[in-house]
Write a protein that holds these residues in place. Structure first.
Motif, mmCIF file in Angstrom:
data_model
loop_
_atom_site.group_PDB
_atom_site.id
_atom_site.type_symbol
_atom_site.label_atom_id
_atom_site.label_comp_id
_atom_site.label_asym_id
_atom_site.label_seq_id
_atom_site.Cartn_x
_atom_site.Cartn_y
_atom_site.Cartn_z
ATOM 1 N N GLY A 113 0.772 -1.230 0.000
ATOM 2 C CA GLY A 113 0.000 0.000 0.000
ATOM 3 C C GLY A 113 0.805 1.282 0.000
ATOM 4 N N PHE A 114 2.129 1.171 -0.015
ATOM 5 C CA PHE A 114 2.969 2.367 -0.025
ATOM 6 C C PHE A 114 3.165 2.855 -1.456
ATOM 7 C CE2 PHE A 114 4.177 -0.109 3.738
ATOM 8 C CZ PHE A 114 3.952 0.824 4.727
ATOM 9 N N ARG A 115 3.388 4.152 -1.603
ATOM 10 C CA ARG A 115 3.490 4.732 -2.942
ATOM 11 C C ARG A 115 4.720 5.609 -3.128
ATOM 12 N NH1 ARG A 115 0.684 1.131 -3.361
ATOM 13 N NH2 ARG A 115 -1.418 0.963 -4.286
ATOM 14 N N LYS A 116 5.607 5.635 -2.138
ATOM 15 C CA LYS A 116 6.844 6.407 -2.271
ATOM 16 C C LYS A 116 8.017 5.546 -1.817
ATOM 17 C CE LYS A 116 4.857 11.043 -1.816
ATOM 18 N NZ LYS A 116 4.842 12.316 -1.054
ATOM 19 N N LEU A 117 8.956 5.298 -2.728
ATOM 20 C CA LEU A 117 10.124 4.470 -2.433
ATOM 21 C C LEU A 117 11.390 5.189 -2.869
ATOM 22 C CD1 LEU A 117 11.477 1.775 -1.603
ATOM 23 C CD2 LEU A 117 11.052 0.963 -3.936
ATOM 24 N N VAL A 118 12.311 5.349 -1.941
ATOM 25 C CA VAL A 118 13.616 5.950 -2.217
ATOM 26 C C VAL A 118 14.649 4.844 -2.348
ATOM 27 C CG1 VAL A 118 15.428 7.491 -1.370
ATOM 28 C CG2 VAL A 118 13.022 8.029 -0.914
ATOM 29 N N LEU A 119 15.372 4.825 -3.460
ATOM 30 C CA LEU A 119 16.524 3.942 -3.622
ATOM 31 C C LEU A 119 17.751 4.773 -3.251
ATOM 32 C CD1 LEU A 119 15.550 2.304 -7.038
ATOM 33 C CD2 LEU A 119 15.066 1.463 -4.722
ATOM 34 N N MET A 120 18.234 4.595 -2.029
ATOM 35 C CA MET A 120 19.361 5.383 -1.519
ATOM 36 C C MET A 120 20.652 4.619 -1.782
ATOM 37 S SD MET A 120 20.063 6.730 2.354
ATOM 38 C CE MET A 120 21.426 7.855 2.727
ATOM 39 N N ASN A 121 21.252 4.890 -2.919
ATOM 40 C CA ASN A 121 22.430 4.157 -3.362
ATOM 41 C C ASN A 121 23.717 4.873 -2.962
ATOM 42 O OD1 ASN A 121 24.229 2.487 -4.930
ATOM 43 N ND2 ASN A 121 24.220 4.135 -6.442
ATOM 44 N N SER A 122 24.651 4.128 -2.388
ATOM 45 C CA SER A 122 25.924 4.715 -1.948
ATOM 46 C C SER A 122 27.137 4.218 -2.723
ATOM 47 C CB SER A 122 26.135 4.418 -0.454
ATOM 48 O OG SER A 122 25.096 4.967 0.310
ATOM 49 N N HIS A 123 26.918 3.402 -3.746
ATOM 50 C CA HIS A 123 28.029 2.863 -4.540
ATOM 51 C C HIS A 123 28.049 3.507 -5.921
ATOM 52 C CE1 HIS A 123 30.688 0.374 -6.775
ATOM 53 N NE2 HIS A 123 29.772 -0.457 -7.247
ATOM 54 N N GLY A 124 29.186 4.096 -6.273
ATOM 55 C CA GLY A 124 29.295 4.837 -7.523
ATOM 56 C C GLY A 124 29.215 3.997 -8.778
ATOM 57 N N GLY A 125 29.267 2.677 -8.652
ATOM 58 C CA GLY A 125 29.235 1.819 -9.826
ATOM 59 C C GLY A 125 27.849 1.390 -10.274
ATOM 60 N N GLN A 126 26.786 1.914 -9.616
ATOM 61 C CA GLN A 126 25.466 1.398 -9.965
ATOM 62 C C GLN A 126 24.326 2.421 -9.989
ATOM 63 O OE1 GLN A 126 25.529 -1.614 -6.932
ATOM 64 N NE2 GLN A 126 24.738 -0.276 -5.350
ATOM 65 N N PRO A 127 24.571 3.719 -10.055
ATOM 66 C CA PRO A 127 23.438 4.651 -10.153
ATOM 67 C C PRO A 127 22.539 4.388 -11.349
ATOM 68 C CG PRO A 127 25.447 5.858 -9.638
ATOM 69 C CD PRO A 127 25.854 4.448 -9.963
ATOM 70 N N GLN A 128 23.133 3.976 -12.475
ATOM 71 C CA GLN A 128 22.329 3.740 -13.677
ATOM 72 C C GLN A 128 21.366 2.573 -13.481
ATOM 73 O OE1 GLN A 128 25.642 3.867 -13.483
ATOM 74 N NE2 GLN A 128 26.368 5.544 -14.786
ATOM 75 N N VAL A 129 21.790 1.564 -12.711
ATOM 76 C CA VAL A 129 20.904 0.431 -12.430
ATOM 77 C C VAL A 129 19.702 0.920 -11.624
ATOM 78 C CG1 VAL A 129 20.720 -1.851 -11.382
ATOM 79 C CG2 VAL A 129 22.865 -1.149 -12.457
ATOM 80 N N MET A 130 19.954 1.759 -10.627
ATOM 81 C CA MET A 130 18.865 2.300 -9.817
ATOM 82 C C MET A 130 17.890 3.096 -10.681
ATOM 83 S SD MET A 130 19.729 1.256 -6.766
ATOM 84 C CE MET A 130 20.620 -0.128 -7.477
#
Length: 268
Positions: A113-130
């Motif tokens: 039932g949630f509608r807001k999700l933050v992908l908090m990524n800390s690794h510089g090798g994967q922002p594009q995947v997020m």
């Protein structure tokens, strides 16, 4: 179990009935911290990216107004780290596996039932995947708002504390990461083994960069023997404390913005 996350903000401590009866779930902010288990030179532990993410998030949640409902999921410690896998200890997921995990976690959050999700990524090798997973989740569920954010992209003072060379070329296990680790997990930092190593510089006439607008694909052993890309020898806990507070303050602001964000509506 909650590590640096304040327990009242730790999603797994909720019961299913807590979630079932939670009011205004469409505005509640759920955060998925994403890190990596990968080499960070001879002086830092493999957990650096995950530790920085959860350390920053925990401090931000301590500062956040208690009236704003935010819950952190358990940190996803493994990421796409194959640029480092020539160094022992690095554990990597494929792009496909990481994407599948993000998609399935997101779908579970949506079904609750949630509608807001933050992908908090800390690794510089994967922002594009997020970013790609976030877009795919939003395409699948149009009312699901996904925010693929990089921990270090919020406003902060870090570059003011670094030398110009470090600010330009320090990319991995250098001054900033070592300093903040001295603030978060000082007992795991081996400063006596800290080194300085920078990547080869491109000619002044070249438009190419290792990281930037016109990057070259690389793996770490192409540009570093030690696994460090920067100067770890200048790191201090005092700098780390200031960096931690500054980045956490940036996250307080972005979490407020996400809580207030409404999906744009266009006329049909």
């Amino acid at each position: 179990m909650h590590s640096f996350i304040p327990p009242q903000h730790f999603f797994p401590y909720l019961t299913w009935t807590d979630i079932q009866t939670m009011p205004n779930k469409e505005d509640v902010v759920i955060i998925q911290p994403v890190g990596a288990i990968e080499q960070h030179g001879p002086h830092l532990p493999l957990i650096v990216d995950a530790a920085i993410g959860v350390g920053v998030l925990g401090r931000a949640l301590e500062k956040l107004d208690a009236s704003i409902p935010v819950y952190a999921l358990p940190t996803l410690y493994y990421g796409k780290s194959n640029e480092h896998w020539h160094f022992p200890g690095t554990i990597t997921l494929s792009t496909e596996t990481l994407t599948a995990i993000i998609m399935e976690v997101g779908e579970s959050i949506y079904q609750a039932g949630f509608r807001k999700l933050v992908l908090m990524n800390s690794h510089g090798g994967q922002p594009q995947v997020m970013q790609m997973a976030a877009r795919d989740l939003h395409v699948k569920y149009n009312d699901f708002l996904i925010f693929p954010l990089f921990t270090w992209r919020v406003p902060h003072i870090t570059k003011e504390l670094l030398t110009p060379k470090e600010a330009q070329l320090g990319m991995h296990a250098g001054d900033a990461e070592t300093s903040i680790m001295l603030a978060i997990l000082p007992e795991q930092v081996k400063m006596e083994k800290a080194v300085a190593e920078y990547p080869p510089e491109h000619p002044e006439s070249s438009l190419l960069s290792w990281e930037g607008k016109l990057p070259v694909a690389w793996v770490t052993r192409d540009i570093s023997k030690s696994g460090v890309i920067g100067d770890a020898t200048t790191a201090t806990k005092e700098k780390g404390d200031r960096i931690l507070e500054s980045v956490a303050d940036g996250w307080v602001q972005v979490l407020k913005d996400i809580y207030a964000f409404k999906q744009p509506q266009t006329d049909e």
